[in-house]
Design a protein around this motif. Structure first.
Motif, PDB file in Angstrom:
ATOM      1  N   VAL A 104       0.835  -1.205   0.000  1.00  0.00           N
ATOM      2  CA  VAL A 104       0.000   0.000   0.000  1.00  0.00           C
ATOM      3  C   VAL A 104       0.868   1.252   0.000  1.00  0.00           C
ATOM      4  CG1 VAL A 104      -1.953  -1.112   1.171  1.00  0.00           C
ATOM      5  CG2 VAL A 104      -0.246   0.090   2.523  1.00  0.00           C
ATOM      6  N   ALA A 105       0.325   2.301  -0.624  1.00  0.00           N
ATOM      7  CA  ALA A 105       0.932   3.628  -0.588  1.00  0.00           C
ATOM      8  C   ALA A 105      -0.070   4.536   0.122  1.00  0.00           C
ATOM      9  CB  ALA A 105       1.219   4.122  -2.008  1.00  0.00           C
ATOM     10  N   PRO A 106       0.127   4.760   1.431  1.00  0.00           N
ATOM     11  CA  PRO A 106      -0.849   5.527   2.214  1.00  0.00           C
ATOM     12  C   PRO A 106      -0.687   7.034   2.019  1.00  0.00           C
ATOM     13  CG  PRO A 106       0.907   4.773   3.644  1.00  0.00           C
ATOM     14  CD  PRO A 106       1.194   4.226   2.264  1.00  0.00           C
ATOM     15  N   TRP A 107      -1.109   7.528   0.853  1.00  0.00           N
ATOM     16  CA  TRP A 107      -1.014   8.963   0.574  1.00  0.00           C
ATOM     17  C   TRP A 107      -1.927   9.771   1.478  1.00  0.00           C
ATOM     18  CZ3 TRP A 107      -1.179   9.268  -5.527  1.00  0.00           C
ATOM     19  CH2 TRP A 107      -0.040   8.615  -6.036  1.00  0.00           C
ATOM     20  N   CYS A 108      -3.039   9.182   1.865  1.00  0.00           N
ATOM     21  CA  CYS A 108      -3.983   9.871   2.751  1.00  0.00           C
ATOM     22  C   CYS A 108      -3.368   9.967   4.153  1.00  0.00           C
ATOM     23  CB  CYS A 108      -5.284   9.078   2.805  1.00  0.00           C
ATOM     24  SG  CYS A 108      -6.427   9.653   4.071  1.00  0.00           S
ATOM     25  N   PRO A 109      -3.291  11.179   4.722  1.00  0.00           N
ATOM     26  CA  PRO A 109      -2.714  11.330   6.067  1.00  0.00           C
ATOM     27  C   PRO A 109      -3.425  10.487   7.122  1.00  0.00           C
ATOM     28  CG  PRO A 109      -2.997  13.481   5.028  1.00  0.00           C
ATOM     29  CD  PRO A 109      -3.665  12.465   4.135  1.00  0.00           C
ATOM     30  N   GLU A 142       0.475   3.949  11.581  1.00  0.00           N
ATOM     31  CA  GLU A 142       1.370   4.242  12.715  1.00  0.00           C
ATOM     32  C   GLU A 142       0.785   3.708  14.023  1.00  0.00           C
ATOM     33  OE1 GLU A 142       4.516   5.670  13.270  1.00  0.00           O
ATOM     34  OE2 GLU A 142       4.618   5.141  11.163  1.00  0.00           O
ATOM     35  N   LYS A 143      -0.537   3.848  14.198  1.00  0.00           N
ATOM     36  CA  LYS A 143      -1.196   3.410  15.434  1.00  0.00           C
ATOM     37  C   LYS A 143      -1.422   1.902  15.463  1.00  0.00           C
ATOM     38  CE  LYS A 143      -3.790   7.665  15.805  1.00  0.00           C
ATOM     39  NZ  LYS A 143      -5.000   8.183  15.227  1.00  0.00           N
ATOM     40  N   ASN A 144      -1.360   1.271  14.298  1.00  0.00           N
ATOM     41  CA  ASN A 144      -1.618  -0.168  14.173  1.00  0.00           C
ATOM     42  C   ASN A 144      -0.431  -0.815  13.454  1.00  0.00           C
ATOM     43  OD1 ASN A 144      -4.701  -0.517  15.001  1.00  0.00           O
ATOM     44  ND2 ASN A 144      -4.490   1.382  13.862  1.00  0.00           N
ATOM     45  N   PRO A 145       0.679  -1.010  14.185  1.00  0.00           N
ATOM     46  CA  PRO A 145       1.930  -1.430  13.542  1.00  0.00           C
ATOM     47  C   PRO A 145       1.858  -2.777  12.830  1.00  0.00           C
ATOM     48  CG  PRO A 145       2.146  -1.378  15.940  1.00  0.00           C
ATOM     49  CD  PRO A 145       0.821  -0.765  15.607  1.00  0.00           C
ATOM     50  N   GLU A 146       0.809  -3.560  13.079  1.00  0.00           N
ATOM     51  CA  GLU A 146       0.696  -4.839  12.373  1.00  0.00           C
ATOM     52  C   GLU A 146       0.511  -4.646  10.864  1.00  0.00           C
ATOM     53  OE1 GLU A 146      -3.546  -4.010  13.973  1.00  0.00           O
ATOM     54  OE2 GLU A 146      -1.486  -3.626  14.574  1.00  0.00           O
ATOM     55  N   TYR A 147       0.230  -3.387  10.451  1.00  0.00           N
ATOM     56  CA  TYR A 147       0.067  -3.108   9.019  1.00  0.00           C
ATOM     57  C   TYR A 147       1.321  -2.490   8.388  1.00  0.00           C
ATOM     58  CZ  TYR A 147      -4.916  -3.967   9.675  1.00  0.00           C
ATOM     59  OH  TYR A 147      -6.133  -4.557   9.946  1.00  0.00           O
ATOM     60  N   ARG A 148       2.346  -2.202   9.183  1.00  0.00           N
ATOM     61  CA  ARG A 148       3.530  -1.517   8.630  1.00  0.00           C
ATOM     62  C   ARG A 148       4.208  -2.293   7.519  1.00  0.00           C
ATOM     63  NH1 ARG A 148       5.900   0.743  14.167  1.00  0.00           N
ATOM     64  NH2 ARG A 148       4.387   2.408  14.450  1.00  0.00           N
ATOM     65  N   ASP A 149       4.151  -3.611   7.590  1.00  0.00           N
ATOM     66  CA  ASP A 149       4.799  -4.434   6.556  1.00  0.00           C
ATOM     67  C   ASP A 149       4.149  -4.293   5.188  1.00  0.00           C
ATOM     68  OD1 ASP A 149       2.589  -5.940   7.809  1.00  0.00           O
ATOM     69  OD2 ASP A 149       3.163  -7.526   6.412  1.00  0.00           O
ATOM     70  N   LEU A 150       2.943  -3.722   5.148  1.00  0.00           N
ATOM     71  CA  LEU A 150       2.244  -3.536   3.867  1.00  0.00           C
ATOM     72  C   LEU A 150       2.708  -2.299   3.100  1.00  0.00           C
ATOM     73  CD1 LEU A 150      -1.471  -4.288   4.864  1.00  0.00           C
ATOM     74  CD2 LEU A 150       0.123  -5.783   3.646  1.00  0.00           C
ATOM     75  N   VAL A 151       3.359  -1.358   3.783  1.00  0.00           N
ATOM     76  CA  VAL A 151       3.723  -0.104   3.136  1.00  0.00           C
ATOM     77  C   VAL A 151       4.815  -0.347   2.092  1.00  0.00           C
ATOM     78  CG1 VAL A 151       4.620   2.237   3.479  1.00  0.00           C
ATOM     79  CG2 VAL A 151       3.062   1.228   5.171  1.00  0.00           C
ATOM     80  N   ALA A 152       4.518   0.089   0.877  1.00  0.00           N
ATOM     81  CA  ALA A 152       5.454  -0.107  -0.235  1.00  0.00           C
ATOM     82  C   ALA A 152       6.730   0.692   0.000  1.00  0.00           C
ATOM     83  CB  ALA A 152       4.793   0.331  -1.544  1.00  0.00           C
ATOM     84  N   PRO A 153       7.887   0.152  -0.399  1.00  0.00           N
ATOM     85  CA  PRO A 153       9.142   0.907  -0.266  1.00  0.00           C
ATOM     86  C   PRO A 153       9.031   2.246  -0.996  1.00  0.00           C
ATOM     87  CG  PRO A 153       9.571  -1.369  -0.932  1.00  0.00           C
ATOM     88  CD  PRO A 153       8.090  -1.162  -1.006  1.00  0.00           C
ATOM     89  N   GLY A 154       9.454   3.297  -0.327  1.00  0.00           N
ATOM     90  CA  GLY A 154       9.408   4.633  -0.928  1.00  0.00           C
ATOM     91  C   GLY A 154       8.043   5.294  -0.892  1.00  0.00           C
TER      92      GLY A 154
END
Length: 97
Positions: free
Chosen positions: A72-77, A84-96
């Motif tokens: 995922v690319a979380p462009w929406c703030p 950030e509040k739910n770190p179990e999803y951090r692995d989904l963030v696309a590099p860059g």
């Protein structure tokens, strides 16, 4: 009044829709490009704010991305803050992203 929030993926309109008591309460828009779900906007109708609807939209989109094997690319703030509040999803963030 029915307080049950339902979230559906409206694939034709490229958005998740949250409904409360049959009314459209909020949306999370997305596009999918090269294995990355770009999440540019989340919005909740003012009269429905403060009921966790944005969080329900975020969770549905992120859970579906994981199930589909997408990054995922979380462009929406709001989505970025949710991750950030739910770190179990951090692995989904696309590099860059």
């Amino acid at each position: 009044m029915n307080d049950e929030v339902t979230v559906i993926d409206n694939k034709e309109r490229h958005r998740y829709e949250a409904r409360l008591g049959g009314e459209l309460a909020g949306v999370l828009t997305y596009t999918v490009e090269d294995g990355v779900a770009v999440l540019p906007h989340t919005g909740v109708e003012p009269r429905f704010e403060g009921r966790g609807i944005g969080g329900r939209l975020a969770k549905a989109a992120l859970d579906d991305a994981r199930e589909a094997g997408l990054k995922v690319a979380p462009w929406c703030p709001f989505i970025a803050a949710y991750i950030e509040k739910n770190p179990e999803y951090r692995d989904l963030v696309a590099p860059g992203a």
